[in-house]
Design a protein around this motif. Structure first.
Motif, PDB file in Angstrom:
ATOM      1  N   GLN A   1       7.022   6.916   6.546  1.00 43.61           N
ATOM      2  CA  GLN A   1       8.396   7.208   6.166  1.00 43.61           C
ATOM      3  C   GLN A   1       9.020   6.105   5.305  1.00 43.61           C
ATOM      4  O   GLN A   1      10.118   6.272   4.786  1.00 43.61           O
ATOM      5  N   LEU A   2       8.324   5.004   5.136  1.00 50.46           N
ATOM      6  CA  LEU A   2       8.877   3.837   4.447  1.00 50.46           C
ATOM      7  C   LEU A   2       9.325   4.151   3.025  1.00 50.46           C
ATOM      8  O   LEU A   2      10.431   3.792   2.621  1.00 50.46           O
ATOM      9  N   VAL A   3       8.489   4.808   2.257  1.00 53.58           N
ATOM     10  CA  VAL A   3       8.829   5.106   0.858  1.00 53.58           C
ATOM     11  C   VAL A   3      10.079   5.972   0.785  1.00 53.58           C
ATOM     12  O   VAL A   3      10.993   5.698   0.003  1.00 53.58           O
TER      13      VAL A   3
ATOM     14  N   GLY B   1       0.815  -1.211   0.000  1.00 53.16           N
ATOM     15  CA  GLY B   1       0.000   0.000   0.000  1.00 53.16           C
ATOM     16  C   GLY B   1       0.847   1.258   0.000  1.00 53.16           C
ATOM     17  O   GLY B   1       0.568   2.207  -0.742  1.00 53.16           O
ATOM     18  N   CYS B   2       1.890   1.284   0.818  1.00 52.80           N
ATOM     19  CA  CYS B   2       2.778   2.452   0.879  1.00 52.80           C
ATOM     20  C   CYS B   2       3.449   2.698  -0.466  1.00 52.80           C
ATOM     21  O   CYS B   2       3.449   3.823  -0.973  1.00 52.80           O
ATOM     22  N   LEU B   3       4.035   1.665  -1.042  1.00 56.81           N
ATOM     23  CA  LEU B   3       4.789   1.829  -2.288  1.00 56.81           C
ATOM     24  C   LEU B   3       3.884   2.192  -3.456  1.00 56.81           C
ATOM     25  O   LEU B   3       4.253   3.000  -4.312  1.00 56.81           O
TER      26      LEU B   3
ATOM     27  N   VAL C   1      19.234  -1.315   5.360  1.00 60.14           N
ATOM     28  CA  VAL C   1      18.303  -2.035   6.228  1.00 60.14           C
ATOM     29  C   VAL C   1      17.280  -1.062   6.783  1.00 60.14           C
ATOM     30  O   VAL C   1      17.636   0.013   7.267  1.00 60.14           O
ATOM     31  N   ILE C   2      16.009  -1.444   6.713  1.00 61.40           N
ATOM     32  CA  ILE C   2      14.920  -0.730   7.379  1.00 61.40           C
ATOM     33  C   ILE C   2      14.419  -1.682   8.457  1.00 61.40           C
ATOM     34  O   ILE C   2      14.092  -2.838   8.161  1.00 61.40           O
TER      35      ILE C   2
ATOM     36  N   GLU D   1      14.211   8.819  -6.792  1.00 58.15           N
ATOM     37  CA  GLU D   1      13.388   9.978  -6.471  1.00 58.15           C
ATOM     38  C   GLU D   1      11.961   9.516  -6.245  1.00 58.15           C
ATOM     39  O   GLU D   1      11.499   8.567  -6.871  1.00 58.15           O
ATOM     40  N   VAL D   2      11.288  10.224  -5.346  1.00 59.95           N
ATOM     41  CA  VAL D   2       9.876   9.898  -5.060  1.00 59.95           C
ATOM     42  C   VAL D   2       9.000  10.957  -5.664  1.00 59.95           C
ATOM     43  O   VAL D   2       9.280  12.111  -5.630  1.00 59.95           O
TER      44      VAL D   2
END
Length: 126
Positions: free
Chosen positions: A113-115, A21-23, A104-105, A125-126
Motif C-alpha cells: 500500500q506504500l505507493v 523496490g516499491c517505488l 505521515v506514513i 497518479e500511479v
C-alpha cells in the motif's frame, strides 16, 4: 510525461531497500537514497527530486533538522515531503504544519500500500 523522482532519506538500509523496490517496481518512479539528513541535503541539490520520503529518527541530523535546513534553502523550499516514521505522535504536530509536511506514513508500513499512500498524500497518479 516524465518519470517522478523520489529521494528516500532513512538511516536503516533495509527500509531504504524495501521503499526503493516499491517505488521503482510498482510505480515506475526513479529513486535516489540517502542514509542521513546531511547526505539528503546534498542529494536534494545534486539529484533534483520531485519529492522526499523522510525518516524522523536518525543519528546526527534528524528529520526535523533536515526539514528546517531544507525549508531555509530558497531554491528547494517548496519541495514536498512525506514522513515515514515510527514516531506516531508527530501526526498532529504544529511543527509539521509549519514545515509544510504533506503527510505521515507510519512504520511499520504495508509495502503493498506504500505507493498508493505516498501518491495520495502528494496528489500524484500511479
Amino acid at each position: 510525461m516524465a518519470t517522478k523522482r523520489v529521494l528516500i532519506i532513512d538511516d536503516e538500509a533495509d527500509v531504504r531497500a524495501v521503499v526503493r523496490g516499491c517505488l521503482e517496481d510498482i510505480a515506475g518512479w526513479g529513486v535516489v537514497t540517502a542514509e542521513s539528513g546531511k547526505e539528503g541535503l546534498v542529494k536534494v541539490i545534486t539529484e533534483s527530486p520531485d519529492a522526499i520520503m523522510l525518516d524522523i529518527m536518525m543519528p546526527g541530523m534528524d528529520g526535523l533538522a533536515f526539514l528546517s535546513a531544507l525549508r531555509n534553502y530558497a531554491k528547494e523550499a517548496d519541495l514536498p515531503v512525506v514522513l515515514l516514521t515510527a514516531k506516531i505522535n508527530l501526526t498532529a504536530s504544529d511543527e509539521l504544519t509549519n514545515l509544510n509536511v504533506k503527510g505521515v506514513i507510519t512504520k511499520p508500513f504495508d509495502p503493498f500500500q506504500l505507493v498508493e499512500q505516498f501518491a495520495h498524500l502528494l496528489g500524484w497518479e500511479v
